[in-house]
Write a protein that holds these residues in place. Structure first.
Motif, PDB file in Angstrom:
ATOM      1  N   VAL A 121     -54.547  -2.623  22.422  1.00  0.00           N
ATOM      2  CA  VAL A 121     -55.503  -3.360  23.262  1.00  0.00           C
ATOM      3  C   VAL A 121     -54.996  -3.466  24.695  1.00  0.00           C
ATOM      4  CG1 VAL A 121     -56.601  -5.598  23.619  1.00  0.00           C
ATOM      5  CG2 VAL A 121     -56.444  -4.644  21.322  1.00  0.00           C
ATOM      6  N   GLU A 122     -53.707  -3.717  24.847  1.00  0.00           N
ATOM      7  CA  GLU A 122     -53.141  -3.812  26.195  1.00  0.00           C
ATOM      8  C   GLU A 122     -53.344  -2.502  26.959  1.00  0.00           C
ATOM      9  OE1 GLU A 122     -48.834  -4.834  28.353  1.00  0.00           O
ATOM     10  OE2 GLU A 122     -48.984  -4.719  26.162  1.00  0.00           O
ATOM     11  N   GLU A 123     -53.107  -1.391  26.288  1.00  0.00           N
ATOM     12  CA  GLU A 123     -53.280  -0.107  26.966  1.00  0.00           C
ATOM     13  C   GLU A 123     -54.751   0.190  27.220  1.00  0.00           C
ATOM     14  OE1 GLU A 123     -51.581   4.416  27.022  1.00  0.00           O
ATOM     15  OE2 GLU A 123     -50.983   3.089  25.378  1.00  0.00           O
ATOM     16  N   ALA A 124     -55.619  -0.138  26.253  1.00  0.00           N
ATOM     17  CA  ALA A 124     -57.055   0.092  26.440  1.00  0.00           C
ATOM     18  C   ALA A 124     -57.568  -0.659  27.663  1.00  0.00           C
ATOM     19  CB  ALA A 124     -57.813  -0.317  25.192  1.00  0.00           C
ATOM     20  N   ARG A 125     -57.131  -1.898  27.813  1.00  0.00           N
ATOM     21  CA  ARG A 125     -57.580  -2.686  28.962  1.00  0.00           C
ATOM     22  C   ARG A 125     -57.044  -2.119  30.265  1.00  0.00           C
ATOM     23  NH1 ARG A 125     -57.071  -8.613  25.933  1.00  0.00           N
ATOM     24  NH2 ARG A 125     -59.029  -8.362  24.774  1.00  0.00           N
ATOM     25  N   ALA A 126     -55.807  -1.641  30.239  1.00  0.00           N
ATOM     26  CA  ALA A 126     -55.244  -1.036  31.440  1.00  0.00           C
ATOM     27  C   ALA A 126     -55.996   0.242  31.814  1.00  0.00           C
ATOM     28  CB  ALA A 126     -53.764  -0.741  31.220  1.00  0.00           C
ATOM     29  N   LEU A 127     -56.472   0.971  30.810  1.00  0.00           N
ATOM     30  CA  LEU A 127     -57.191   2.222  31.045  1.00  0.00           C
ATOM     31  C   LEU A 127     -58.684   2.017  31.302  1.00  0.00           C
ATOM     32  CD1 LEU A 127     -55.511   4.376  28.236  1.00  0.00           C
ATOM     33  CD2 LEU A 127     -55.130   4.593  30.707  1.00  0.00           C
ATOM     34  N   GLY A 128     -59.179   0.798  31.078  1.00  0.00           N
ATOM     35  CA  GLY A 128     -60.599   0.523  31.304  1.00  0.00           C
ATOM     36  C   GLY A 128     -61.500   0.967  30.172  1.00  0.00           C
ATOM     37  N   VAL A 129     -60.960   1.029  28.946  1.00  0.00           N
ATOM     38  CA  VAL A 129     -61.739   1.460  27.783  1.00  0.00           C
ATOM     39  C   VAL A 129     -61.986   0.249  26.880  1.00  0.00           C
ATOM     40  CG1 VAL A 129     -61.822   3.000  25.785  1.00  0.00           C
ATOM     41  CG2 VAL A 129     -60.684   3.748  27.887  1.00  0.00           C
ATOM     42  N   ARG A 130     -63.237   0.017  26.490  1.00  0.00           N
ATOM     43  CA  ARG A 130     -63.565  -1.050  25.545  1.00  0.00           C
ATOM     44  C   ARG A 130     -63.534  -0.507  24.127  1.00  0.00           C
ATOM     45  NH1 ARG A 130     -65.701  -5.835  27.052  1.00  0.00           N
ATOM     46  NH2 ARG A 130     -64.644  -6.395  25.109  1.00  0.00           N
ATOM     47  N   LEU A 131     -63.007  -1.334  23.214  1.00  0.00           N
ATOM     48  CA  LEU A 131     -62.849  -0.931  21.821  1.00  0.00           C
ATOM     49  C   LEU A 131     -63.637  -1.838  20.893  1.00  0.00           C
ATOM     50  CD1 LEU A 131     -58.949  -0.519  21.693  1.00  0.00           C
ATOM     51  CD2 LEU A 131     -60.654   1.217  22.306  1.00  0.00           C
ATOM     52  N   ILE A 132     -64.260  -1.236  19.890  1.00  0.00           N
ATOM     53  CA  ILE A 132     -64.711  -1.968  18.706  1.00  0.00           C
ATOM     54  C   ILE A 132     -63.761  -1.576  17.591  1.00  0.00           C
ATOM     55  CG2 ILE A 132     -66.523  -2.215  16.990  1.00  0.00           C
ATOM     56  CD1 ILE A 132     -68.568  -1.856  19.137  1.00  0.00           C
ATOM     57  N   GLY A 133     -63.094  -2.561  16.997  1.00  0.00           N
ATOM     58  CA  GLY A 133     -62.083  -2.294  15.991  1.00  0.00           C
ATOM     59  C   GLY A 133     -60.724  -2.761  16.479  1.00  0.00           C
ATOM     60  N   PRO A 134     -59.651  -2.134  15.962  1.00  0.00           N
ATOM     61  CA  PRO A 134     -59.618  -1.070  14.947  1.00  0.00           C
ATOM     62  C   PRO A 134     -60.035  -1.601  13.572  1.00  0.00           C
ATOM     63  CG  PRO A 134     -57.409  -1.858  15.413  1.00  0.00           C
ATOM     64  CD  PRO A 134     -58.322  -2.553  16.397  1.00  0.00           C
ATOM     65  N   ASN A 135     -59.944  -0.697  12.596  1.00  0.00           N
ATOM     66  CA  ASN A 135     -60.338  -1.041  11.226  1.00  0.00           C
ATOM     67  C   ASN A 135     -61.812  -1.428  11.171  1.00  0.00           C
ATOM     68  OD1 ASN A 135     -59.735  -1.447   8.442  1.00  0.00           O
ATOM     69  ND2 ASN A 135     -59.558  -3.652   8.800  1.00  0.00           N
ATOM     70  N   ALA A 136     -62.617  -0.784  12.032  1.00  0.00           N
ATOM     71  CA  ALA A 136     -64.043  -1.098  12.103  1.00  0.00           C
ATOM     72  C   ALA A 136     -64.839  -0.125  11.250  1.00  0.00           C
ATOM     73  CB  ALA A 136     -64.536  -1.026  13.549  1.00  0.00           C
ATOM     74  N   GLN A 137     -65.815  -0.655  10.531  1.00  0.00           N
ATOM     75  CA  GLN A 137     -66.750   0.211   9.813  1.00  0.00           C
ATOM     76  C   GLN A 137     -67.724   0.865  10.779  1.00  0.00           C
ATOM     77  OE1 GLN A 137     -68.186  -0.842   5.682  1.00  0.00           O
ATOM     78  NE2 GLN A 137     -70.076  -1.132   6.831  1.00  0.00           N
ATOM     79  N   GLY A 138     -67.972   0.184  11.907  1.00  0.00           N
ATOM     80  CA  GLY A 138     -68.720   0.828  12.973  1.00  0.00           C
ATOM     81  C   GLY A 138     -70.040   0.175  13.311  1.00  0.00           C
ATOM     82  N   VAL A 139     -70.820   0.900  14.108  1.00  0.00           N
ATOM     83  CA  VAL A 139     -72.077   0.423  14.681  1.00  0.00           C
ATOM     84  C   VAL A 139     -73.200   1.337  14.226  1.00  0.00           C
ATOM     85  CG1 VAL A 139     -73.311  -0.019  16.845  1.00  0.00           C
ATOM     86  CG2 VAL A 139     -70.860  -0.469  16.690  1.00  0.00           C
ATOM     87  N   ALA A 140     -74.361   0.752  13.935  1.00  0.00           N
ATOM     88  CA  ALA A 140     -75.544   1.548  13.596  1.00  0.00           C
ATOM     89  C   ALA A 140     -76.728   1.028  14.387  1.00  0.00           C
ATOM     90  CB  ALA A 140     -75.831   1.481  12.097  1.00  0.00           C
ATOM     91  N   ASN A 141     -77.458   1.952  15.011  1.00  0.00           N
ATOM     92  CA  ASN A 141     -78.721   1.636  15.685  1.00  0.00           C
ATOM     93  C   ASN A 141     -79.787   2.495  15.020  1.00  0.00           C
ATOM     94  OD1 ASN A 141     -80.995   1.639  17.337  1.00  0.00           O
ATOM     95  ND2 ASN A 141     -79.834   1.540  19.236  1.00  0.00           N
ATOM     96  N   PHE A 142     -80.645   1.879  14.225  1.00  0.00           N
ATOM     97  CA  PHE A 142     -81.638   2.640  13.473  1.00  0.00           C
ATOM     98  C   PHE A 142     -82.917   2.880  14.262  1.00  0.00           C
ATOM     99  CE2 PHE A 142     -79.025   0.777  10.015  1.00  0.00           C
ATOM    100  CZ  PHE A 142     -78.550   1.974   9.517  1.00  0.00           C
TER     101      PHE A 142
END
Length: 703
Positions: A121-142
């Protein structure tokens, strides 16, 4: 305020998707999102990342993110946990700003995994990337077919777009509501399982879903409520357009709040604070997954519409009585039908001569199906009839079920009033559901839904009124070292806050104690005063019925001797006027690192912890909010006056609660907790007095 992050919005509505760890096998984590993207009609670009294949599931494959012809809106990471950080850097280098991390091996595995997660998370924030997860089943838009999710449920239960969003920290708890809703024919647009919530919390994802104007019901499963401010904004946004937010909060939050030395800290649990937070922001709290979805049909049919009185209608007298009994159990009063309504019904239903609710159509419905619609029409305009339960216990050949369903649908369109049908026969339920009418197998579920929607509407109205009136409270930092003030110091602070305090004197000699008795008597209370002994009665340090000089002298010496035997410092002996009122109340304050200043108010005395008849409010709140809360306590009938007793002065309790909340909130972490027990209130209009109090403060804040 709308802190919506466009990088998260891009995950919900991507135009292009990369799947890192893509595989041909649709039954593996890296293969199922590709299968879903094709099966559910995603129209955007799909980029499988697999250096060993030229194509994956019919899509052209790429060796790495660097080889892609464009920076995709979102990357799905389905790689081993130890590869995630490297892939994250590749995402940032390619211009990918959003990622769904399905990989496991992080915070869910223990201390080492939690450390890896924190580094990610620390590196993601430094790189400007938003994360869902880890260990996420994910996102669905039907709606768009952007199903970045590996659940098997969507293979088993075909999706359909609709006005419902399910946002969950748990994979299973995301698809269970989905399956139950689809079984009822309700479409679901978003299904999100956020996993470890390491970066984007379930609260922030709820806000992202709430920003979709088509979402009318937002269902949440929350394990750890880490970002209440974001959830409050999601609830506000949903309320602003009449959408409902229902949450299932499991377990108890462990966010580092320390139990205070006072009783208040012990009885105001994290779960009670969650209840208070949900109520403050118009969020309905469900008890289980069934409760999470049970009322969705009603929300969609009639929206958040406040209703008080129920009309029960059936062609079975027995069902009507059972429904009336169940309504009483839920605390839903039956409407008293107006005379004009009764007269109209008498012209429709054979033998209907007196005002009756439940309304019994009798077996005549079998021979005259038009009675059903005509009865609904007669009831529609009744001044008390603002929600309806229609019981259809049996129907078959000879019953015009389609006509009944059409009449009910017309009634809903014309009145907008909450209405539920209960019918044990699947064929009957199918007919009503096809007409767009909320229908339930059991009258208990139907009444639970009616009760929920009507009370939820009131909750939402209260939340909107508070939004317009009060700025939200601020979270408090977790205190370090604390100290407990003596009763004398505590009462002085309360008095400065505007709380009425009993007349008292702090005495450091027997002579001063006798003089205090002469000023405050003839009946006083003598108590030892030491910050190290906050609850004096447990040590025999409270002496009542002190009516003479000898009583006071003896009690003074006893206080000194007993405190000395306990090895505690003695500030002095408190001599207080003996006051009598009608009811004892307990009030308390707890500073919470997530929710801010919480105030407890309820039945007082020595059994406060055992009986736990109290309510919790989050600062800021009004005196009327306190009185409304007191009206829900088990002791409420007593407070209103029974057996010839006058009503209790609740206004003094409300004023004290508001004063305590404002006092503590203004001082933040300096005041850790307050325990005021009892506040003795007299009959209405006579006021009351704080008799005993314990204040715990931060040593740093004090210094």
């Amino acid at each position: 305020m709308n802190p919506l992050d466009p990088r998260l919005a891009a995950i919900f509505r991507p135009r292009s998707v990369a799947v890192v760890g893509a595989t041909e096998d649709r039954n593996r984590v890296g293969g199922r999102p590709l299968h879903y993207l094709r099966s559910f009609g995603f129209a955007g670009a799909v980029y499988p990342i697999n250096p060993k294949r030229e194509t994956v599931q019919g899509y052209r494959a790429y060796a790495s993110l660097a080889d892609l012809p464009e920076a995709p809106d979102v990357a799905v990471l389905a790689v081993a946990g130890d590869q995630v950080q490297g892939v994250l850097r590749q995402c940032a280098a390619r211009g990918v700003r959003s990622a769904v991390v399905m990989s496991s091996g992080f915070g869910e595995t223990g201390a080492a995994g939690a450390q890896r997660q924190a580094q990610l998370v620390e590196e993601a924030r430094a790189l400007g990337v938003r994360l869902i997860g880890p260990n996420a089943q994910g996102v669905a838009n039907f709606q768009t077919g952007a199903v970045l999710n590996f659940s098997t449920m969507f293979m088993e239960v075909p999706p359909q777009d609709g006005p419902v969003a399910v946002i969950s920290q748990s994979g299973a708890a995301s698809v269970m509501p989905y399956a139950l809703l689809r079984e009822r024919g309700i479409g679901v647009r978003y299904v999100v399982a956020s996993g470890n919530d390491a970066d984007a919390s379930v609260c922030e994802l709820a806000l992202t879903a709430a920003a979709d104007p088509d979402i009318r019901v937002l269902l949440l499963y929350i394990e750890s409520l880490s970002d209440p401010a974001m959830l409050a904004e999601a609830a506000r946004l949903a309320r602003s357009r009449g959408a409902a937010v229902v949450a299932l909060k499991s377990g108890r939050s462990a966010h580092g709040a320390q139990a205070a030395a006072s009783h208040t800290g012990a009885i105001v649990s994290d779960d009670a604070l969650v209840d208070a937070f949900f109520e403050r922001h118009g969020i309905w709290r469900a008890d289980d997954v069934h409760g999470l979805v049970n009322a969705v049909e009603l929300y969609l049919a009639s929206g958040l519409r406040a209703a008080e009185h129920l009309v029960v209608m059936s062609h079975s007298g027995a069902v009507g009585v059972v429904c009336a009994d169940t309504a009483e159990r839920f605390g839903v009063p039956l409407a008293q039908l107006d005379r004009s309504t009764v007269q109209a019904l008498a012209r429709i239903v054979p033998g209907f001569a007196t005002a009756q609710n439940p309304v019994d159509l009798t077996a005549s419905l079998l021979t005259d199906g038009s009675m059903f619609g005509r009865t609904l029409d007669a009831l529609a305009g009744d001044p008390q009839a603002d929600m309806f339960l229609v019981g259809v216990p049996v129907a078959g050949e000879g019953y015009d079920v389609a006509g009944m369903a059409a009449d009910t649908a017309r009634f809903l369109r014309q009145t907008g009033k909450p209405l539920a049908v209960s019918a044990p026969q699947a064929s009957v339920r199918d007919a009503f559901r096809a007409a767009g009418v909320p229908v339930f197998t059991h009258e208990t579920d139907a009444l639970a839904a009616l009760h929920q929607v009507s009370r939820h509407a009131l909750l939402a109205q209260g939340a909107s009124a508070r939004d317009a009136r009060d700025a939200p409270g601020q979270a408090s930092p977790v205190p370090g070292a604390t100290r407990t003030l003596s009763e004398s110091q505590s009462l002085a602070l309360l008095q400065s806050a505007g709380v009425p305090v009993v007349a008292h004197r702090l005495c450091t000699s027997a002579h001063e104690a006798v003089q205090a008795w002469r000023e405050l008597g003839p009946d006083v209370v003598v108590k030892a005063c030491s910050g190290d002994i906050p609850h004096k009665s447990e040590h025999g340090l409270v002496f009542l019925n002190q009516r003479s000089e000898e009583d006071v002298l003896r009690s003074y010496e006893e206080c000194v001797a007993r405190v000395r035997s306990l090895g505690a410092p003695l500030e002095g002996v408190l001599v207080a006027q003996r006051v009598r009122g009608q009811r004892e109340f307990a009030l308390g304050v707890k500073q919470d690192p997530l929710f801010g200043t919480a105030v407890m108010v309820g039945d007082g005395g020595k059994y406060v912890e055992a009986l736990k008849d109290f309510a919790v409010l989050l600062h800021p709140f009004s005196e009327q909010d306190v009185i409304d809360k007191l009206a829900r306590l088990r002791i409420a009938p007593i407070l209103a006056g029974v057996r010839g007793e006058p009503a209790v002065d609740l206004q003094v309790v409300a004023r004290a609660a508001v004063a305590l909340g404002g006092f503590a909130a203004a001082r933040g972490a300096q005041v850790v907790s307050i325990d005021l027990n009892p506040l003795i209130a007299g009959p209405a209009g006579t006021g009351g007095w704080a008799v005993d109090a314990v204040v715990e403060e931060s040593v740093a804040g004090h210094g």
